[in-house]
Design a protein around this motif. Structure first.
Motif, PDB file in Angstrom:
ATOM      1  N   LEU A 228       0.842  -1.189   0.000  1.00 19.44           N
ATOM      2  CA  LEU A 228       0.000   0.000   0.000  1.00 19.44           C
ATOM      3  C   LEU A 228       0.881   1.244   0.000  1.00 19.44           C
ATOM      4  O   LEU A 228       1.681   1.444   0.911  1.00 19.44           O
ATOM      5  CB  LEU A 228      -0.911   0.011   1.233  1.00 19.44           C
ATOM      6  N   GLN A 229       0.735   2.028  -1.054  1.00 21.00           N
ATOM      7  CA  GLN A 229       1.446   3.306  -1.141  1.00 21.00           C
ATOM      8  C   GLN A 229       0.537   4.398  -0.589  1.00 21.00           C
ATOM      9  O   GLN A 229      -0.586   4.591  -1.068  1.00 21.00           O
ATOM     10  CB  GLN A 229       1.833   3.612  -2.582  1.00 21.00           C
ATOM     11  N   LEU A 230       1.012   5.095   0.420  1.00 20.79           N
ATOM     12  CA  LEU A 230       0.208   6.113   1.073  1.00 20.79           C
ATOM     13  C   LEU A 230       0.200   7.411   0.273  1.00 20.79           C
ATOM     14  O   LEU A 230       0.930   7.563  -0.711  1.00 20.79           O
ATOM     15  CB  LEU A 230       0.732   6.355   2.490  1.00 20.79           C
ATOM     16  N   ALA A 231      -0.623   8.354   0.710  1.00 20.60           N
ATOM     17  CA  ALA A 231      -0.793   9.604  -0.027  1.00 20.60           C
ATOM     18  C   ALA A 231       0.497  10.396  -0.139  1.00 20.60           C
ATOM     19  O   ALA A 231       0.684  11.160  -1.098  1.00 20.60           O
ATOM     20  CB  ALA A 231      -1.886  10.453   0.635  1.00 20.60           C
ATOM     21  N   ASP A 232       1.413  10.251   0.824  1.00 20.89           N
ATOM     22  CA  ASP A 232       2.681  10.985   0.769  1.00 20.89           C
ATOM     23  C   ASP A 232       3.744  10.265  -0.064  1.00 20.89           C
ATOM     24  O   ASP A 232       4.895  10.710  -0.132  1.00 20.89           O
ATOM     25  CB  ASP A 232       3.215  11.240   2.181  1.00 20.89           C
ATOM     26  N   GLY A 233       3.375   9.154  -0.687  1.00 17.50           N
ATOM     27  CA  GLY A 233       4.312   8.422  -1.538  1.00 17.50           C
ATOM     28  C   GLY A 233       5.060   7.313  -0.824  1.00 17.50           C
ATOM     29  O   GLY A 233       5.703   6.487  -1.477  1.00 17.50           O
ATOM     30  N   SER A 234       4.990   7.260   0.495  1.00 15.28           N
ATOM     31  CA  SER A 234       5.690   6.221   1.243  1.00 15.28           C
ATOM     32  C   SER A 234       4.930   4.896   1.153  1.00 15.28           C
ATOM     33  O   SER A 234       3.729   4.871   0.873  1.00 15.28           O
ATOM     34  CB  SER A 234       5.849   6.630   2.706  1.00 15.28           C
ATOM     35  N   ILE A 235       5.643   3.805   1.397  1.00 12.07           N
ATOM     36  CA  ILE A 235       5.048   2.476   1.374  1.00 12.07           C
ATOM     37  C   ILE A 235       4.713   2.062   2.803  1.00 12.07           C
ATOM     38  O   ILE A 235       5.551   2.142   3.701  1.00 12.07           O
ATOM     39  CB  ILE A 235       5.995   1.452   0.728  1.00 12.07           C
ATOM     40  N   TYR A 236       3.483   1.641   3.008  1.00 16.39           N
ATOM     41  CA  TYR A 236       3.021   1.220   4.341  1.00 16.39           C
ATOM     42  C   TYR A 236       3.840   0.033   4.829  1.00 16.39           C
ATOM     43  O   TYR A 236       4.217  -0.845   4.065  1.00 16.39           O
ATOM     44  CB  TYR A 236       1.536   0.872   4.261  1.00 16.39           C
ATOM     45  N   THR A 237       4.095   0.006   6.135  1.00 15.59           N
ATOM     46  CA  THR A 237       4.997  -0.981   6.731  1.00 15.59           C
ATOM     47  C   THR A 237       4.541  -2.417   6.504  1.00 15.59           C
ATOM     48  O   THR A 237       5.346  -3.293   6.201  1.00 15.59           O
ATOM     49  CB  THR A 237       5.132  -0.725   8.238  1.00 15.59           C
ATOM     50  N   HIS A 238       3.255  -2.673   6.643  1.00 12.02           N
ATOM     51  CA  HIS A 238       2.740  -4.041   6.593  1.00 12.02           C
ATOM     52  C   HIS A 238       2.183  -4.358   5.198  1.00 12.02           C
ATOM     53  O   HIS A 238       1.533  -3.517   4.579  1.00 12.02           O
ATOM     54  CB  HIS A 238       1.641  -4.240   7.640  1.00 12.02           C
ATOM     55  N   GLU A 239       2.444  -5.576   4.739  1.00  6.74           N
ATOM     56  CA  GLU A 239       1.867  -6.022   3.484  1.00  6.74           C
ATOM     57  C   GLU A 239       0.432  -6.492   3.710  1.00  6.74           C
ATOM     58  O   GLU A 239       0.033  -6.822   4.821  1.00  6.74           O
ATOM     59  CB  GLU A 239       2.696  -7.165   2.887  1.00  6.74           C
ATOM     60  N   GLY A 240      -0.342  -6.501   2.635  1.00  5.71           N
ATOM     61  CA  GLY A 240      -1.731  -6.931   2.721  1.00  5.71           C
ATOM     62  C   GLY A 240      -2.004  -8.106   1.804  1.00  5.71           C
ATOM     63  O   GLY A 240      -1.133  -8.529   1.030  1.00  5.71           O
ATOM     64  N   GLN A 241      -3.219  -8.600   1.883  1.00  6.32           N
ATOM     65  CA  GLN A 241      -3.616  -9.740   1.064  1.00  6.32           C
ATOM     66  C   GLN A 241      -5.006  -9.470   0.497  1.00  6.32           C
ATOM     67  O   GLN A 241      -5.903  -9.025   1.213  1.00  6.32           O
ATOM     68  CB  GLN A 241      -3.646 -11.023   1.901  1.00  6.32           C
ATOM     69  N   VAL A 242      -5.158  -9.729  -0.795  1.00  4.19           N
ATOM     70  CA  VAL A 242      -6.472  -9.581  -1.416  1.00  4.19           C
ATOM     71  C   VAL A 242      -7.374 -10.698  -0.901  1.00  4.19           C
ATOM     72  O   VAL A 242      -7.040 -11.878  -0.994  1.00  4.19           O
ATOM     73  CB  VAL A 242      -6.365  -9.624  -2.950  1.00  4.19           C
ATOM     74  N   THR A 243      -8.520 -10.314  -0.350  1.00  2.71           N
ATOM     75  CA  THR A 243      -9.406 -11.301   0.289  1.00  2.71           C
ATOM     76  C   THR A 243     -10.742 -11.475  -0.414  1.00  2.71           C
ATOM     77  O   THR A 243     -11.359 -12.533  -0.309  1.00  2.71           O
ATOM     78  CB  THR A 243      -9.677 -10.886   1.748  1.00  2.71           C
ATOM     79  N   ARG A 244     -11.201 -10.445  -1.122  1.00  5.37           N
ATOM     80  CA  ARG A 244     -12.523 -10.521  -1.728  1.00  5.37           C
ATOM     81  C   ARG A 244     -12.544  -9.854  -3.093  1.00  5.37           C
ATOM     82  O   ARG A 244     -11.783  -8.930  -3.364  1.00  5.37           O
ATOM     83  CB  ARG A 244     -13.557  -9.841  -0.830  1.00  5.37           C
ATOM     84  N   MET A 245     -13.443 -10.340  -3.946  1.00  2.00           N
ATOM     85  CA  MET A 245     -13.666  -9.736  -5.254  1.00  2.00           C
ATOM     86  C   MET A 245     -15.162  -9.606  -5.478  1.00  2.00           C
ATOM     87  O   MET A 245     -15.925 -10.541  -5.224  1.00  2.00           O
ATOM     88  CB  MET A 245     -13.037 -10.581  -6.371  1.00  2.00           C
ATOM     89  N   SER A 246     -15.570  -8.448  -5.959  1.00  5.88           N
ATOM     90  CA  SER A 246     -16.990  -8.223  -6.229  1.00  5.88           C
ATOM     91  C   SER A 246     -17.461  -9.144  -7.351  1.00  5.88           C
ATOM     92  O   SER A 246     -16.720  -9.430  -8.293  1.00  5.88           O
ATOM     93  CB  SER A 246     -17.228  -6.754  -6.609  1.00  5.88           C
ATOM     94  N   GLY A 247     -18.702  -9.584  -7.236  1.00  3.90           N
ATOM     95  CA  GLY A 247     -19.269 -10.423  -8.286  1.00  3.90           C
ATOM     96  C   GLY A 247     -19.990  -9.633  -9.347  1.00  3.90           C
ATOM     97  O   GLY A 247     -20.622 -10.205 -10.243  1.00  3.90           O
ATOM     98  N   VAL A 248     -19.908  -8.295  -9.272  1.00  2.00           N
ATOM     99  CA  VAL A 248     -20.612  -7.427 -10.211  1.00  2.00           C
ATOM    100  C   VAL A 248     -19.613  -6.546 -10.951  1.00  2.00           C
ATOM    101  O   VAL A 248     -18.687  -5.999 -10.346  1.00  2.00           O
ATOM    102  CB  VAL A 248     -21.644  -6.536  -9.475  1.00  2.00           C
TER     103      VAL A 248
END
Length: 384
Positions: A228-248
């Motif tokens: 996750l790149q924050l608004a100031d351009g820095s990269i957030y410390t923790h990584e994330g995982q894609v968990t859901r996708m819309s069906g529409v």
């Protein structure tokens, strides 16, 4: 030492003449040519994103009245069930007392009717009274019980209405803005604040329909950890995982929404913020070429490829939009084994015949020409 510094300056000048498409004047038709090969490239795709708490709850009052207490501050962490606001409740307390009195009266009626009914049963058993009197006594008792139940229901409603004056948080989280001050008249149409559970955050972003089809075939679990790149351009410390996708699929944009989950132990992320999702990609068979050998015309990119007859062809290529500022990753128009010119492209024209040489030989000729130049040539070259 001075001579060496001048030679270095001239060599740099000659290279700069070749940089951006120019080349040294060797007096012949030699150009550096290499064949396209593959290598591993670390790539990434960036998507605009919106950050939200996993639970953003709008706090609205169920009762109408004046705010008499505001028990929290903006940004305060609250627990589920904690009283956030108190609404003037004198009227509701009076209604509870009135309903309680009605219950007490109904209870007395029940007690009296019960005694009468019990006495009637004994008299009826002794044949002192008839069936009519006995049934009437029973009906009066059951009617008193019904009236008591009705009074108790009214009391429960009055107590519930009174409880609405104490606005509680339905979930643990962080308090948002407080638009109303003490003394303001509020009702169910007003949002008193928002409580956001930000222990972890949901980050919403959209991909194209084509990308969504590929992802559906591979499964969300196949996606790598995202950043996750924050608004100031820095990269957030923790990584994330894609968990859901819309069906529409959004018919207006032709995109599909994905949600990535990020832990937020330091409370760095705020609900409502924006940023960019960065998805890393590794291409083990990428064709990478220097940007210096690519010309751009009307947002289209071209290189000079070299055929078996040593004639150059002005060839359009497509590249990955993500690059490191020095090289392009070719996605179309150039395949492995194709030869292309690496320097001096501004001296070329479509169909021109050249003498291919290696980039090493090209550099050697630059060095040789620099050493052979006279002082006047050096001054002239540096003025260019």
């Amino acid at each position: 030492m001075k001579k060496m510094m001048m030679l270095a300056a001239v060599a740099a000048t000659l290279v700069s003449c070749g940089g951006g498409g120019g080349r040294p004047n060797f007096g012949d038709n030699e150009f550096p040519v290499i064949a396209a090969g593959t290598s591993t490239a670390d790539m990434q795709t960036v998507y605009p994103a919106t950050i939200k708490g996993v639970q953003d709850v709008e706090i609205r009052p169920k009762a109408q009245g004046f705010l008499v207490q505001i028990n929290v501050k903006e940004g305060q962490t609250v627990s589920a069930g904690q009283v956030l606001f108190v609404i003037d409740n004198e009227t509701y307390q009076a209604q509870v007392r009135q309903a309680q009195a009605a219950v007490n009266a109904a209870q007395q009626q029940v007690n009296t009717a019960k005694l009468t009914f019990e006495n009637s049963k004994q008299l009826h058993a002794n044949k002192v009274i008839g069936d009519y009197e006995m049934q009437t006594s029973q009906n009066n008792y059951e009617s008193a019980l019904a009236q008591l139940a009705q009074a108790q229901a009214a009391l429960a409603n009055a107590k519930e209405a009174l409880s609405f004056c104490y606005v509680k948080s339905p979930a643990a989280g962080v308090v948002g803005t407080l638009p109303f001050k003490k003394g303001a008249l509020v009702s169910g149409s007003n949002v008193l604040t928002t409580v956001s559970n930000i222990s972890s955050m949901d980050v919403y972003f959209s991909i194209t329909e084509k990308e969504a089809m590929i992802l559906s075939q591979q499964g969300i679990s196949s996606m790598p950890a995202v950043k996750l790149q924050l608004a100031d351009g820095s990269i957030y410390t923790h990584e994330g995982q894609v968990t859901r996708m819309s069906g529409v699929i959004d018919q207006e944009t032709g995109s599909v929404q994905l949600i990535a989950s990020f832990s937020n132990p330091e409370k760095t992320l705020k609900s409502g913020a924006t940023g960019n999702i960065v998805i890393p990609r590794v291409n083990s068979s990428a064709i990478i070429i220097p940007q210096s050998c690519v010309s751009e015309v009307q947002n289209k990119k071209f290189v000079y490829t070299v055929g078996k007859d040593n004639k150059v062809k002005y060839t359009e290529i497509t590249v990955d939009p993500q690059n490191d500022g020095n090289n392009y990753i070719v996605t179309g128009g150039l395949k492995v084994g194709d030869k292309y010119v690496t320097n001096g492209i501004t001296k070329l024209s479509d169909g021109m015949e050249i003498v291919p040489i290696t980039p090493q030989r090209y550099q050697e000729k630059i060095d040789e020409q620099a050493k052979a130049m006279s002082a006047g040539d050096i001054v002239s070259a540096m003025k260019k």
